[in-house]
Design an enzyme around this catalytic site. Structure first.
Site, short mmCIF file in Angstrom:
data_model
loop_
_atom_site.label_atom_id
_atom_site.label_comp_id
_atom_site.label_asym_id
_atom_site.label_seq_id
_atom_site.Cartn_x
_atom_site.Cartn_y
_atom_site.Cartn_z
N SER A 15 0.85 -1.19 0.00
CA SER A 15 0.00 0.00 0.00
C SER A 15 0.88 1.24 0.00
CB SER A 15 -0.94 -0.02 1.21
OG SER A 15 -0.22 0.28 2.37
N CYS A 16 0.23 2.36 -0.21
CA CYS A 16 0.88 3.67 -0.26
C CYS A 16 1.78 3.86 0.96
CB CYS A 16 -0.18 4.75 -0.31
SG CYS A 16 0.43 6.43 -0.16
N PRO A 17 2.98 4.35 0.87
CA PRO A 17 3.62 4.92 -0.34
C PRO A 17 4.57 3.94 -1.04
CG PRO A 17 4.90 5.52 1.56
CD PRO A 17 3.80 4.61 2.06
N MET A 18 4.53 2.65 -0.67
CA MET A 18 5.56 1.74 -1.17
C MET A 18 5.62 1.59 -2.69
SD MET A 18 7.11 1.37 1.52
CE MET A 18 8.41 0.32 0.92
N ASP A 42 -2.92 -2.00 -5.29
CA ASP A 42 -3.48 -0.86 -4.58
C ASP A 42 -4.26 0.01 -5.58
OD1 ASP A 42 -4.02 1.43 -3.15
OD2 ASP A 42 -1.95 2.15 -3.17
#
Lengths: 78, 171
Positions: A15-18, A42
């Site tokens: 999920s964000c920010p990966m 995502d």
């Protein structure tokens, strides 16, 4: 004509920010003109990849969606 | 496969004025308030922005040695947290730990990286982490109580960074 990728990055399940961070790191390893294929699950990555290329100047060649998976082809421009 | 976007023939214009820096103030020491600064900082660094986070008052909790993955959630006075009990129960002993465990559960389910991991990514990608000297003095902390890779500075250090072409956010 299908886009061919020089490298594939699987961000499934992240999920964000990966996805953004890993995309950036992967692009750093490519040469200008090469294409990164990034796979994500995502849903926010659709909007985020658009924003990422707008801000960084790289080019989103294509974006596809199938059964909850998003696939992006990003060309390194600089 | 459904195409979401066609190839973009037009070049992205990079000549319009854009902020090139992100300047963040982190002033709270709870788990949920510690995440947004690091999510935004790491994403901004990945998008070629220069980033600094200024840790002041309880924000210093985030960068204490060994603390990042042990920050807690405050269930009291936090009506937005969907605990299955009335908010006033949040004041009872053990409820902070319970709320924190619940939050960790939600975050693992959503595959959110642990805070310590985001801090490492921030340091690796050149995000400036600035600990407020005055807050250290107020809270009786020493440089050695904090993680490595930090700068120590005051308001002027942050303002000098933020005064040039920056988006400024406070958490």
């Amino acid at each position: 004509m299908p886009v061919t990728a020089d490298q594939t990055l699987d961000c499934s399940g992240l999920s964000c920010p990966m996805p953004i961070i890993k995309t950036r790191k992967a692009l750093d390893t490519l040469s200008v003109g090469q294409v990164l294929k990034m796979i994500a699950t995502d849903p926010g990555s659709q909007s985020d990849m658009d924003a990422f290329v707008k801000k960084t100047g790289h080019q989103l060649l294509a974006a596809e969606q199938e059964a909850g998976t998003f696939v992006f082809f990003i060309k390194k421009t600089r | 496969m459904t195409a979401l976007t066609e190839a973009q023939p037009e070049a992205v214009t990079l000549d319009e004025p854009r902020a090139t820096r992100l300047a963040i103030i982190a002033s709270h020491g709870t788990l949920d308030t510690a995440y947004p600064p690091f999510i935004l900082a790491t994403a901004a660094a990945a998008m070629d922005m220069e980033v600094a986070i200024f840790f002041t008052f309880y924000g210093l909790e985030i960068i204490k040695k060994g603390k990042a993955d042990h920050l807690q959630v405050a269930p009291i006075a936090n009506p937005a947290m969907p605990l299955p009990v009335p908010n006033i129960i949040g004041m009872l002993p053990g409820m902070t730990a319970a709320a924190t465990a619940m939050m960790h559960n939600w975050m693992d389910r959503a595959h959110v990286p642990h805070l310590g991991e985001l801090i490492d990514i921030a340091r690796e990608s050149g995000v400036r982490l600035i600990a407020c000297q005055m807050s250290l003095d107020v809270l009786g902390l020493k440089r050695d109580d904090l993680i490595d890779g930090l700068e120590i500075g005051g308001a002027a250090t942050f303002l000098e960074f933020a005064s040039r072409n920056a988006i400024t956010l406070t958490f």
